[in-house]
Design an enzyme around this catalytic site. Sequence first.
Site, short mmCIF file in Angstrom:
data_model
loop_
_atom_site.label_atom_id
_atom_site.label_comp_id
_atom_site.label_asym_id
_atom_site.label_seq_id
_atom_site.Cartn_x
_atom_site.Cartn_y
_atom_site.Cartn_z
N SER A 15 -56.91 63.52 20.93
CA SER A 15 -55.79 64.04 21.73
C SER A 15 -54.78 62.94 22.06
O SER A 15 -53.57 63.19 22.11
CB SER A 15 -56.27 64.74 23.00
OG SER A 15 -56.73 63.82 23.94
N ASN A 16 -55.25 61.72 22.26
CA ASN A 16 -54.28 60.62 22.49
C ASN A 16 -53.49 60.32 21.22
O ASN A 16 -52.31 59.98 21.30
CB ASN A 16 -55.01 59.36 22.98
CG ASN A 16 -55.26 59.40 24.48
OD1 ASN A 16 -54.31 59.34 25.27
ND2 ASN A 16 -56.51 59.54 24.87
N ARG A 72 -71.28 45.96 9.45
CA ARG A 72 -70.08 45.96 10.30
C ARG A 72 -68.96 45.17 9.63
O ARG A 72 -67.79 45.56 9.66
CB ARG A 72 -70.42 45.34 11.66
CG ARG A 72 -69.19 45.19 12.54
CD ARG A 72 -69.56 45.14 13.97
NE ARG A 72 -69.44 43.79 14.48
CZ ARG A 72 -69.13 43.53 15.76
NH1 ARG A 72 -68.94 44.50 16.60
NH2 ARG A 72 -69.04 42.30 16.17
N HIS A 117 -58.01 53.21 27.99
CA HIS A 117 -59.32 53.32 28.64
C HIS A 117 -59.20 54.21 29.87
O HIS A 117 -58.26 54.06 30.65
CB HIS A 117 -59.82 51.92 29.02
CG HIS A 117 -61.19 51.93 29.58
ND1 HIS A 117 -62.32 52.05 28.79
CD2 HIS A 117 -61.63 51.89 30.87
CE1 HIS A 117 -63.40 52.07 29.57
NE2 HIS A 117 -63.00 51.96 30.83
N ASP A 168 -58.43 41.99 23.40
CA ASP A 168 -58.88 40.64 23.03
C ASP A 168 -60.40 40.68 22.90
O ASP A 168 -60.99 41.77 22.85
CB ASP A 168 -58.36 39.58 24.02
CG ASP A 168 -58.87 39.80 25.43
OD1 ASP A 168 -59.83 40.59 25.60
OD2 ASP A 168 -58.33 39.19 26.37
N ASP A 216 -62.80 45.55 27.15
CA ASP A 216 -61.76 46.25 27.93
C ASP A 216 -61.05 45.29 28.88
O ASP A 216 -60.63 45.70 29.98
CB ASP A 216 -62.38 47.43 28.71
CG ASP A 216 -62.95 48.49 27.76
OD1 ASP A 216 -62.37 48.68 26.67
OD2 ASP A 216 -63.97 49.11 28.11
N GLU A 261 -53.35 59.86 30.56
CA GLU A 261 -53.47 59.00 29.37
C GLU A 261 -52.37 59.33 28.38
O GLU A 261 -51.75 58.44 27.79
CB GLU A 261 -54.84 59.20 28.70
CG GLU A 261 -56.02 58.69 29.49
CD GLU A 261 -57.33 58.83 28.73
OE1 GLU A 261 -57.36 58.59 27.51
OE2 GLU A 261 -58.35 59.19 29.36
#
Length: 216
Positions: A12-13, A64, A108, A140, A144, A172
Amino acid sequence: MKIGILISGRGSNMSALADAVSDGRIPGATVAVVLSDYAAAAGLKHAADRGIEALAVERRGRTREEHEREIIAALREREVELICLAGYMRLLSPVFIEAFRGRILNIHPSLLPAFPGLDAQGQAIEHGVKVSGCTVHFVDESLDGGPIVVQRAVPVLDDTEETLAARILQEEHRAYGEAVALVVSGDYEIVGRRVITTNKINRDRQDEQDKKSNDE
Ligand code: GAR
């Protein structure tokens, strides 16, 4: 400026950012790609429906390092200059962060530095805070913890985790577009941990000069 949006789920963001770009609220920006670490993410379909390239780079079956290398290559291929994490639920390695230093934003669902990490809305309710909200910040190496671009407060009422999350989510959607518009405009400086708009810097300089000439 070409933006790449990283998602893991609903998106949604991502949709709110895509709307802000197509409404002209983020002048000079285009969404070059929406990328998910999960092929079944609903947000990928929403992106494709909007005519945005939707790409899945699954984590499964890759280390990863390999996974991130592939994502970095996909973003570079599309000449992405700004990365917006929008519900991307994987931690980025220092290698990724270094590859795009100062050009990664995250949203966040709390007023950082309160309640970093997972389930921020549940943490807020559990803690009994009266006000929570959302934060858009530069990414960074800290969890968060990068410089804050925009925050919006949301009162905690007689909420469940779900009702609080839904009210925070509305904020948001506004906050992310605002923050990306500022970053794309380039009208800011990062001083220590503070993101200061150039307008404010100019105003402060002018005030300083006015004060000097008044004193003379
Ligand atoms: C949003 O609430 C976002 O702030 C949160 O995940 C949700 C994604 O929703 N992100 C985090 O908690 C990151 N730590 P969306 O997929 O509908 O944008």
